[in-house]
Design a protein around this motif. Structure first.
Motif, PDB file in Angstrom:
ATOM      1  N   THR A 253       0.805  -1.219   0.000  1.00 49.08           N
ATOM      2  CA  THR A 253       0.000   0.000   0.000  1.00 49.08           C
ATOM      3  C   THR A 253       0.835   1.265   0.000  1.00 49.08           C
ATOM      4  O   THR A 253       0.322   2.345  -0.295  1.00 49.08           O
ATOM      5  N   ARG A 254       2.125   1.144   0.340  1.00 48.22           N
ATOM      6  CA  ARG A 254       3.005   2.328   0.268  1.00 48.22           C
ATOM      7  C   ARG A 254       3.499   2.563  -1.155  1.00 48.22           C
ATOM      8  O   ARG A 254       3.650   3.696  -1.593  1.00 48.22           O
ATOM      9  N   GLY A 255       3.768   1.461  -1.840  1.00 48.69           N
ATOM     10  CA  GLY A 255       4.277   1.599  -3.210  1.00 48.69           C
ATOM     11  C   GLY A 255       3.186   1.542  -4.256  1.00 48.69           C
ATOM     12  O   GLY A 255       3.461   1.680  -5.446  1.00 48.69           O
TER      13      GLY A 255
ATOM     14  N   ARG B 274       3.901 -11.689 -11.002  1.00 48.80           N
ATOM     15  CA  ARG B 274       4.206 -10.370 -11.545  1.00 48.80           C
ATOM     16  C   ARG B 274       3.710  -9.294 -10.585  1.00 48.80           C
ATOM     17  O   ARG B 274       2.815  -9.538  -9.777  1.00 48.80           O
ATOM     18  N   ILE B 275       4.341  -8.124 -10.685  1.00 46.41           N
ATOM     19  CA  ILE B 275       3.993  -6.985  -9.830  1.00 46.41           C
ATOM     20  C   ILE B 275       3.319  -5.929 -10.706  1.00 46.41           C
ATOM     21  O   ILE B 275       3.853  -5.547 -11.749  1.00 46.41           O
ATOM     22  N   ILE B 276       2.150  -5.468 -10.264  1.00 44.33           N
ATOM     23  CA  ILE B 276       1.379  -4.507 -11.057  1.00 44.33           C
ATOM     24  C   ILE B 276       1.118  -3.249 -10.228  1.00 44.33           C
ATOM     25  O   ILE B 276       0.671  -3.347  -9.076  1.00 44.33           O
ATOM     26  N   PRO B 277       1.387  -2.087 -10.795  1.00 42.60           N
ATOM     27  CA  PRO B 277       0.995  -0.852 -10.086  1.00 42.60           C
ATOM     28  C   PRO B 277      -0.522  -0.696 -10.125  1.00 42.60           C
ATOM     29  O   PRO B 277      -1.170  -1.139 -11.069  1.00 42.60           O
ATOM     30  N   TYR B 278      -1.073  -0.066  -9.104  1.00 36.03           N
ATOM     31  CA  TYR B 278      -2.521   0.151  -9.113  1.00 36.03           C
ATOM     32  C   TYR B 278      -2.818   1.611  -8.769  1.00 36.03           C
ATOM     33  O   TYR B 278      -1.997   2.316  -8.172  1.00 36.03           O
ATOM     34  N   PRO B 279      -4.011   2.087  -9.130  1.00 38.10           N
ATOM     35  CA  PRO B 279      -4.376   3.481  -8.849  1.00 38.10           C
ATOM     36  C   PRO B 279      -4.371   3.757  -7.340  1.00 38.10           C
ATOM     37  O   PRO B 279      -4.805   2.915  -6.548  1.00 38.10           O
ATOM     38  N   ARG B 280      -3.910   4.923  -6.955  1.00 43.09           N
ATOM     39  CA  ARG B 280      -3.818   5.266  -5.527  1.00 43.09           C
ATOM     40  C   ARG B 280      -5.181   5.231  -4.845  1.00 43.09           C
ATOM     41  O   ARG B 280      -5.277   4.964  -3.642  1.00 43.09           O
TER      42      ARG B 280
END
Length: 294
Positions: free
Chosen positions: A161-163, A176-182
């Protein structure tokens, strides 16, 4: 020796295909074996030739099997015999180089941005456990593009939740690592608080039912369908439509095709390129509106 069974075990334990994929292969193969048995009296892998496979293709088409399904079924048989060649059971693959029915390319269904903003921002979801959970389901599918199977197996600990990153276990156990909307963070914390307070914390699953059991495929389909019906007239309303929407919106906003491939967890670029057709159509519309000679 039961070669079909050893092939299915090979797909399960060596190739590590998903249960859904393994079942599809098994069903296709069972159907082929049944056809061969009806034609020649007994199924023997060494007696199968291209003529027999071609007869099966004709039979499928005469029974109005969709071209895409025919192609998939023949591919299943082709991969089965490729496995048998690897195991030195047969010397040739009877399913190669056979003419298959032409498949019309279907463009993926996707929702317009305004429809999703309307659904997520304009008070369609209640503030109780079910409402917050269902909104999180829709938001995760659209905000990360993950597959249904990947969503089902998410745990609280998969969230950074920080990144603003989420860890997903995809096909063939590839991580895999996926960015998500803040904006997902607030919803994630809200859901976790209500769930822990009213139902209890589950270390194995993020998403649970009101009885504390892990959510299941039919529930997710029901949640997606009932909510998309509020904002779109699209005929198909499934979790995969939200994955299509995620990819299409990224490309429409100028995302790199290779980056979208990695985000979706596709093994090759061809699987991702289907979304460029939609993007090119949008670009063409923009050109016609903006260019003096458009």
């Amino acid at each position: 020796m039961n070669y079909q069974e050893s092939f299915i075990n090979y797909l399960k334990y060596e190739k590590r295909y998903s249960p859904h994929t393994v079942t599809a292969y098994k069903n296709d193969l069972d159907q082929f074996v049944l056809f061969c048995t009806g034609m020649v009296g007994e199924f023997d892998v060494n007696r199968v030739d291209s003529k027999l496979v071609r007869s099966w293709i004709v039979s499928l088409m005469e029974n109005n099997t969709a071209p895409r399904s025919v192609s998939r079924k023949v591919t299943s048989v082709k991969i089965f015999f490729k496995y048998l060649m690897k195991e030195q059971v047969v010397v040739a693959n009877p399913a190669v180089n056979l003419p298959l029915p032409k498949i019309r390319k279907k463009l993926p269904n996707f929702l317009e941005e305004k429809n999703l903003h309307h659904l997520l921002d304009d008070g369609f979801f209640t503030d109780d456990f079910r409402g917050v959970r269902d909104k999180l389901i829709i938001t995760l599918l659209y905000g990360t593009g993950i597959r249904l199977a990947e969503l089902l197996h998410l745990k609280d600990s998969d969230f950074d939740t920080r990144g603003y990153l989420i860890k997903v276990l995809g096909k063939r156990q590839k991580e895999r690592i996926i960015p998500y909307p803040r904006s997902i963070n607030n919803l994630f914390f809200q859901y976790a608080e209500i769930r822990n307070r009213t139902i209890g914390f589950s270390p194995e699953r993020l998403l649970v039912t009101e009885r504390g059991k892990p959510v299941y495929e039919k529930l997710i389909y029901r949640v997606v369908k009932s909510n998309l019906e509020k904002v779109t007239s699209l005929e198909k309303k499934s979790p995969h439509v939200l994955r299509h929407t995620y990819a299409t919106h990224l490309l429409n906003k100028g995302a790199d095709l290779n980056a979208v491939k990695e985000l979706l967890g596709h093994a090759n670029l061809a699987a991702t390129q289907v979304y460029t057709h939609t993007t090119f159509e949008k670009l063409h519309d923009i050109y016609k509106q903006a260019h003096p000679r458009g």
